[in-house]
Design a protein around this motif. Structure first.
Motif, mmCIF file in Angstrom:
data_model
loop_
_atom_site.group_PDB
_atom_site.id
_atom_site.type_symbol
_atom_site.label_atom_id
_atom_site.label_comp_id
_atom_site.label_asym_id
_atom_site.label_seq_id
_atom_site.Cartn_x
_atom_site.Cartn_y
_atom_site.Cartn_z
ATOM 1 N N LEU A 1 78.893 20.316 36.872
ATOM 2 C CA LEU A 1 78.404 18.979 37.199
ATOM 3 C C LEU A 1 78.669 17.980 36.083
ATOM 4 C CD1 LEU A 1 75.140 19.887 39.047
ATOM 5 C CD2 LEU A 1 77.103 18.681 39.984
ATOM 6 N N ARG B 1 81.302 17.980 34.411
ATOM 7 C CA ARG B 1 82.762 17.930 34.310
ATOM 8 C C ARG B 1 83.238 18.621 33.039
ATOM 9 N NH1 ARG B 1 81.513 16.243 38.857
ATOM 10 N NH2 ARG B 1 82.362 14.379 39.814
ATOM 11 N N PHE C 1 68.213 19.654 33.667
ATOM 12 C CA PHE C 1 68.470 18.808 34.841
ATOM 13 C C PHE C 1 68.669 17.358 34.414
ATOM 14 C CE2 PHE C 1 66.920 15.776 37.965
ATOM 15 C CZ PHE C 1 67.804 16.024 38.991
ATOM 16 N N THR D 1 71.922 16.854 32.612
ATOM 17 C CA THR D 1 73.074 17.048 33.486
ATOM 18 C C THR D 1 73.237 15.871 34.423
ATOM 19 O OG1 THR D 1 72.668 19.416 33.432
ATOM 20 C CG2 THR D 1 74.158 18.631 35.119
ATOM 21 N N PHE D 2 72.136 15.395 34.975
ATOM 22 C CA PHE D 2 72.228 14.320 35.960
ATOM 23 C C PHE D 2 72.626 12.998 35.313
ATOM 24 C CE2 PHE D 2 70.376 10.841 38.465
ATOM 25 C CZ PHE D 2 71.122 11.010 39.616
ATOM 26 N N MET E 1 77.188 24.575 45.689
ATOM 27 C CA MET E 1 77.115 23.133 45.920
ATOM 28 C C MET E 1 77.613 22.722 47.303
ATOM 29 S SD MET E 1 78.355 21.624 42.359
ATOM 30 C CE MET E 1 77.683 22.414 40.923
ATOM 31 N N ARG E 2 78.404 23.606 47.937
ATOM 32 C CA ARG E 2 78.867 23.286 49.299
ATOM 33 C C ARG E 2 77.677 23.067 50.225
ATOM 34 N NH1 ARG E 2 82.648 20.823 48.826
ATOM 35 N NH2 ARG E 2 82.627 21.283 46.633
ATOM 36 N N LEU E 3 76.702 23.974 50.128
ATOM 37 C CA LEU E 3 75.644 23.974 51.138
ATOM 38 C C LEU E 3 74.280 23.503 50.641
ATOM 39 C CD1 LEU E 3 76.377 27.164 53.262
ATOM 40 C CD2 LEU E 3 77.109 24.822 53.594
ATOM 41 N N CYS E 4 73.987 23.684 49.359
ATOM 42 C CA CYS E 4 72.623 23.396 48.904
ATOM 43 C C CYS E 4 72.443 21.910 48.622
ATOM 44 C CB CYS E 4 72.304 24.195 47.653
ATOM 45 S SG CYS E 4 72.360 25.944 47.973
ATOM 46 N N LYS E 5 71.240 21.424 48.869
ATOM 47 C CA LYS E 5 70.978 19.994 48.752
ATOM 48 C C LYS E 5 69.995 19.662 47.641
ATOM 49 C CE LYS E 5 72.596 18.678 53.174
ATOM 50 N NZ LYS E 5 73.954 18.487 52.651
ATOM 51 N N ARG E 6 69.486 20.690 46.975
ATOM 52 C CA ARG E 6 68.586 20.421 45.861
ATOM 53 C C ARG E 6 69.114 21.144 44.629
ATOM 54 N NH1 ARG E 6 62.888 22.060 46.447
ATOM 55 N NH2 ARG E 6 63.771 23.893 47.400
ATOM 56 N N PHE E 7 68.844 20.584 43.456
ATOM 57 C CA PHE E 7 69.341 21.198 42.235
ATOM 58 C C PHE E 7 68.774 22.598 42.071
ATOM 59 C CE2 PHE E 7 69.636 21.719 37.588
ATOM 60 C CZ PHE E 7 70.967 21.434 37.417
ATOM 61 N N LEU E 8 67.500 22.737 42.375
ATOM 62 C CA LEU E 8 66.859 24.050 42.239
ATOM 63 C C LEU E 8 67.528 25.068 43.148
ATOM 64 C CD1 LEU E 8 64.571 25.563 40.843
ATOM 65 C CD2 LEU E 8 63.120 25.018 42.781
ATOM 66 N N VAL F 1 70.562 24.892 44.391
ATOM 67 C CA VAL F 1 71.926 25.126 43.899
ATOM 68 C C VAL F 1 71.896 26.197 42.810
ATOM 69 C CG1 VAL F 1 73.850 24.136 42.605
ATOM 70 C CG2 VAL F 1 72.807 22.822 44.428
ATOM 71 N N PHE G 1 76.231 14.195 43.222
ATOM 72 C CA PHE G 1 75.382 15.186 42.555
ATOM 73 C C PHE G 1 74.464 15.889 43.555
ATOM 74 C CE2 PHE G 1 72.320 16.952 39.668
ATOM 75 C CZ PHE G 1 73.003 17.115 38.489
ATOM 76 N N PRO G 2 74.439 17.224 43.561
ATOM 77 C CA PRO G 2 73.592 17.924 44.515
ATOM 78 C C PRO G 2 72.150 18.050 44.012
ATOM 79 C CG PRO G 2 74.888 19.509 43.295
ATOM 80 C CD PRO G 2 75.237 18.158 42.750
ATOM 81 N N SER H 1 67.956 16.599 45.135
ATOM 82 C CA SER H 1 67.206 15.804 46.096
ATOM 83 C C SER H 1 66.744 14.516 45.425
ATOM 84 C CB SER H 1 66.014 16.586 46.625
ATOM 85 O OG SER H 1 65.060 16.757 45.606
ATOM 86 N N GLU I 1 63.805 15.068 43.216
ATOM 87 C CA GLU I 1 64.086 15.667 41.903
ATOM 88 C C GLU I 1 64.552 14.607 40.911
ATOM 89 O OE1 GLU I 1 65.579 20.243 42.387
ATOM 90 O OE2 GLU I 1 66.842 18.747 43.312
#
Ligand SMILES: Nc1ncnc2c1ncn2[C@@H]1O[C@H](COP(=O)(O)OP(=O)(O)OP(=O)(O)O)[C@@H](O)[C@H]1O
Ligand SMILES: [Mg+2]
Lengths: 277, 237
Positions: free
Chosen positions: A41, A43, A162, A165-166, A217-224, A226, B94-95, B97, B100
């Protein structure tokens, strides 16, 4: 079918070297998957790749000097991890070019050292593509200690990781010591890469860092989710990969990568189908 | 609008004196002099490369000035400042919610803390409701529209402060409607008592709500209240 599967597993685990390999591999896969989420994430995927090439160089040096490989590799690779991080943070130097320079230089130095000492033999192939026979008792202990450390640090600093990273700028502006957590991630990645490198191979180890995170990351929608999904995918893929390599006598590292590719494609396909509806 | 000229006391909370920023000796903003009072709404305008983002980084302590001083008054510290950065490309997919992301604004509210309390979680939900995005809570950040993403980041900034929010081009990349909604939202927060420092390209929108304007062009062309700015011809050169 199920019985024969269990038979195969029992048979597999009667070999001590296989038990060791599986233990070390699962531990390394878990660490790599956790760290990989943040690296991908941010890069920084190429850093994991560069570290494995540096690891190859240090392995060659250690063999030439006749000392325990991990004692040489871990400190050297950690130092390079520090440097790479500095380079990527400093916008003036082209980060990706510098990383490619360091990768190829270490590879070249490693190959030269090997050809001067032991000569280009199967060892080189094992370094590059991995060997399941490489794990000693001390490797097993070290990898268990390391992965416990990674898991504990990851859980304790999860919220900080988190935030950094974000959005590193926001984190810094509100008072998070972003540099510190970047260092932490780099050091843990360096150690994980070195530990996993001899089994997976210097050229293939970064698969463990990158694939599970990308797949999750393809399917999950929350960082936790993922993070958790990435860890599970990594563990399952490694285990399946080892069993496949045992059944069909294929190289372990490449088999694990193949399973990762298949799972990634599967997740990607599901994502595409869901996206179309 | 009644507190626009506010008869209340003007407490200066941020004061810049002769501040100069440079990258490797190359000056990008020289000798800036301005004050920000509690409850103020300062809009920073200027062309691309005028040094606006650099000034914002300076206020946040991310970049040290080459000379001059930035001082915080009446108990304000960096911990009390919320920040809405210019978005980076990496963030857009970014994945995580929305919840979050918003919650992460609370992380440094108290020093040396690693986990969120009940209170933090309530504050995150409350701030999302305040900005009308309570229903986005479980949505993935990368699946949101540009305007929704900005609101999520604004909610995060609100989580980090109840005093000052610094925004760097909050309407960048938004369509005109979403942009004007964003500006109205920011004006509402200002009316609720939050000090706003905002970088903007849109001079019309910024002079509509802002109380003071700072116009940069690698040096300070104008600083003063909005009415005086409109009378001067600085913005239309
Ligand atoms: N990290 C950096 N290193 C060197 N020079 C920089 C750096 N960041 C910005 N600059 C230079 O400083 C000047 C001011 O940049 P700044 O980002 O503050 O402009 P800005 O007013 O925010 O522009 P924009 O409206 O495009 O966002 C520019 O000329 C830019 O090239
Ligand atoms: Mg800018």
């Amino acid at each position: 079918m199920i019985i024969s599967m269990i038979d195969i597993l029992i048979q597999m685990f009667s070999y001590t070297f296989l038990v060791r390999a599986v233990v070390v591999g699962l531990m390394v896969s878990l660490c790599a998957a956790l760290l990989g989420v943040s690296l991908v994430l941010k890069r920084y995927s190429m850093i994991g790749d560069a570290l494995s090439h540096v690891g190859f160089g240090t392995l060659a040096i250690a063999t030439a000097l006749g000392v325990a490989p991990l004692m040489v590799s871990i400190p050297l690779v950690v130092i390079v991890a520090f440097l790479l991080l500095r380079i990527s943070e400093n916008s003036k130097i082209k980060g990706d070019a510098a990383i490619a320079l360091i990768s190829t230089s270490s590879l070249a130095i490693g190959v030269l050292i090997i050809s001067f000492t032991t000569g280009m033999n199967t060892d080189v192939c094992n370094y590059l593509f991995g060997s399941i026979l490489a794990m000693s008792r001390s490797d097993v202990i070290l990898s268990i200690v390391l992965s416990c450390a990674v898991i504990v640090l990851f859980v304790v600093f999860y919220n900080k990781i988190f935030a950094v990273t974000f959005d590193e700028n926001f984190a810094r502006a509100t008072g998070t010591k972003a540099g510190l957590y970047n260092m932490l991630i780099a050091i843990l990645t360096a150690m994980t890469v070195v530990l996993g490198m001899r089994m997976m191979g210097a050229l293939l180890i970064s698969c463990l860092v990158i694939f599970p995170a990308l797949t999750a990351m393809r399917l999950c929608k929350r960082f936790l989710s993922v993070t958790i999904c990435s860890a599970l995918i990594s563990l399952i893929c490694f285990f399946v990969g080892v069993v496949v390599s045992y059944l069909y006598a294929t190289p372990t590292g490449a088999s694990v990568v193949l399973v990762n590719i298949l799972v990634f494609t599967l997740f990607w396909g599901i994502d595409m189908v869901r996206g179309r509806r | 609008m009644e507190n626009r000229r506010g008869g209340k006391e003007k407490t200066v909370i941020i004061s810049c004196k002769n501040v100069t920023f440079a990258y490797d000796g190359f000056v990008v903003a020289s000798r800036l002099n301005f004050d920000v009072a509690r409850g103020d709404y300062l809009c920073v305008v200027g062309e691309n490369g005028a040094g606006k983002s650099t000034l914002i980084k300076g206020l946040l302590g991310l970049k040290l000035p080459q000379s001059g001083s930035i001082t915080f008054g009446s108990g304000l510290t960096l911990r009390h400042i919320g920040y809405l950065p210019q978005q980076t490309a990496a963030q857009k997919d970014f994945p995580a919610s929305a919840y979050e992301v918003v919650l992460s604004g609370r992380l440094e509210m108290k020093a040396g803390r690693l986990f969120y309390s009940r209170e933090d979680k309530n504050a995150a939900v409350e701030n999302m409701r305040r900005l009308g995005i309570a229903d986005l809570r479980g949505k993935c950040y990368r699946d949101l529209s540009g305007g929704q993403q900005q609101r999520v980041l604004l909610a995060r900034a609100l989580c980090a402060t109840s005093e000052v929010i610094i925004l760097d081009e909050p309407a960048a990349g938004l369509d005109p409607l979403a942009a004007s909604e964003m500006y109205a939202l920011i004006a509402r927060l200002n009316n609720e008592g939050i000090t706003i420092i905002m970088v903007s390209h849109d001079i019309a929108a910024s002079t509509r709500y802002a109380k003071h304007v700072l116009h940069l062009a690698n040096k300070q062309l104008f600083w003063g209240d909005t009415a005086a700015y409109k009378l001067s011809n600085v913005g239309f050169m």
